[in-house]
Design a protein around this motif. Structure first.
Motif, short mmCIF file in Angstrom:
data_model
loop_
_atom_site.label_atom_id
_atom_site.label_comp_id
_atom_site.label_asym_id
_atom_site.label_seq_id
_atom_site.Cartn_x
_atom_site.Cartn_y
_atom_site.Cartn_z
N ALA A 54 10.45 -12.66 5.24
CA ALA A 54 10.17 -11.50 5.67
C ALA A 54 9.80 -10.18 4.77
CB ALA A 54 12.10 -11.54 5.73
N LEU A 55 10.30 -10.59 3.67
CA LEU A 55 9.39 -9.69 2.61
C LEU A 55 8.35 -9.27 2.84
CD1 LEU A 55 12.44 -10.82 -0.43
CD2 LEU A 55 12.34 -8.58 0.54
N PHE A 56 7.49 -10.93 2.75
CA PHE A 56 6.00 -10.96 2.77
C PHE A 56 5.30 -10.19 3.91
CE2 PHE A 56 2.73 -12.89 4.19
CZ PHE A 56 1.35 -12.51 3.35
N GLU A 57 6.35 -10.54 5.07
CA GLU A 57 6.07 -9.50 6.02
C GLU A 57 5.93 -8.59 6.20
OE1 GLU A 57 7.35 -11.49 9.35
OE2 GLU A 57 5.44 -13.81 9.59
N ALA A 58 6.89 -7.64 5.31
CA ALA A 58 6.89 -6.29 4.89
C ALA A 58 6.51 -5.57 3.90
CB ALA A 58 8.70 -6.49 4.54
N GLY A 59 5.80 -6.55 3.30
CA GLY A 59 4.56 -6.06 2.67
C GLY A 59 4.82 -5.97 0.88
N ILE A 60 5.51 -7.03 0.11
CA ILE A 60 5.63 -7.15 -1.07
C ILE A 60 5.06 -8.69 -0.96
CG2 ILE A 60 7.43 -8.07 -2.21
CD1 ILE A 60 7.84 -5.83 -0.80
N ASP A 61 4.00 -8.70 -1.73
CA ASP A 61 3.66 -9.88 -2.28
C ASP A 61 3.98 -11.32 -3.25
OD1 ASP A 61 1.75 -10.67 -4.83
OD2 ASP A 61 0.36 -9.96 -3.48
N LEU A 62 3.33 -12.12 -2.75
CA LEU A 62 4.26 -12.96 -3.03
C LEU A 62 4.18 -13.11 -4.14
CD1 LEU A 62 2.21 -15.62 -0.40
CD2 LEU A 62 5.02 -14.47 -0.30
N ASP A 63 3.55 -13.22 -5.54
CA ASP A 63 3.53 -12.66 -6.78
C ASP A 63 4.92 -13.04 -7.65
OD1 ASP A 63 1.18 -14.70 -6.87
OD2 ASP A 63 -0.19 -13.12 -7.04
N GLU A 64 4.67 -11.27 -6.65
CA GLU A 64 6.34 -10.49 -6.52
C GLU A 64 7.32 -11.22 -6.43
OE1 GLU A 64 6.09 -6.24 -6.13
OE2 GLU A 64 4.00 -6.74 -5.30
N LEU A 65 6.96 -11.64 -6.24
CA LEU A 65 8.44 -12.39 -4.86
C LEU A 65 8.74 -14.16 -6.51
CD1 LEU A 65 8.41 -12.25 -1.64
CD2 LEU A 65 9.72 -10.93 -2.73
N ALA A 66 8.18 -14.87 -6.99
CA ALA A 66 8.47 -15.25 -7.75
C ALA A 66 8.88 -15.25 -8.76
CB ALA A 66 6.65 -16.03 -8.32
N PRO A 67 9.31 -14.80 -9.51
CA PRO A 67 10.22 -13.89 -10.74
C PRO A 67 11.98 -14.22 -10.37
CG PRO A 67 9.20 -11.99 -10.85
CD PRO A 67 8.44 -12.96 -9.06
N LEU A 68 11.97 -13.58 -9.11
CA LEU A 68 13.18 -13.58 -8.23
C LEU A 68 13.68 -15.35 -7.34
CD1 LEU A 68 15.65 -12.65 -6.68
CD2 LEU A 68 13.81 -12.54 -4.11
N CYS A 69 13.16 -15.48 -7.47
CA CYS A 69 13.00 -17.28 -6.81
C CYS A 69 13.36 -18.20 -7.74
CB CYS A 69 12.52 -18.51 -5.56
SG CYS A 69 11.37 -16.98 -4.35
N GLN A 70 12.83 -17.89 -9.30
CA GLN A 70 12.67 -18.28 -10.49
C GLN A 70 13.95 -17.74 -10.62
OE1 GLN A 70 10.06 -16.80 -12.78
NE2 GLN A 70 7.84 -18.38 -12.13
N ALA A 71 14.73 -16.69 -10.72
CA ALA A 71 15.84 -16.22 -11.77
C ALA A 71 16.95 -17.08 -10.64
CB ALA A 71 15.65 -14.57 -11.29
#
Length: 117
Positions: A54-71
């Protein structure tokens, strides 16, 4: 009941290729493996896959989501990351609203042209 890669993809409405890509990127991960080495996922990974998509489809780059998932994986504090994502989403909403206003203006102009033209 655990999800196989295929079942996880189906439940999230994405392809198996997307699941595999997200695993390689560290965005989702199997919670355990079968004796044959196949990954198994739980409901938390399904929820995460849906969120990331959903975040990707909203325009958030996947590379920016990696730190979230790591946390999230480390049970760390993701507050700052989440706040940044919210700011990005708000910026995106404003951009979309501006485009919507442009489209509405164009539609009104066309309606007037057809009415008076």
């Amino acid at each position: 009941e655990p999800y196989t890669t295929s079942k996880l993809a189906t439940a999230a409405g994405v392809s198996v290729h997307i699941v595999r890509d997200y695993v390689v990127r560290g965005l989702v991960h199997p919670v355990r493996r079968t004796p044959g080495g196949h990954g198994l996922y739980d409901h938390r990974m399904l929820a995460r896959l849906r969120l990331v998509r959903a975040l990707f489809e909203a325009g958030i780059d996947l590379d920016e989501l990696a730190p979230l998932c790591q946390a999230l994986d480390a049970d760390g504090d993701a507050t700052e990351i989440l706040a940044n994502l919210r700011l990005q989403l708000e910026t995106r909403r404003q951009q979309l609203a501006a485009v919507d206003r442009q489209i509405a203006t164009m539609m009104n102009a066309q309606d007037e042209e057809h009415l008076y033209g």
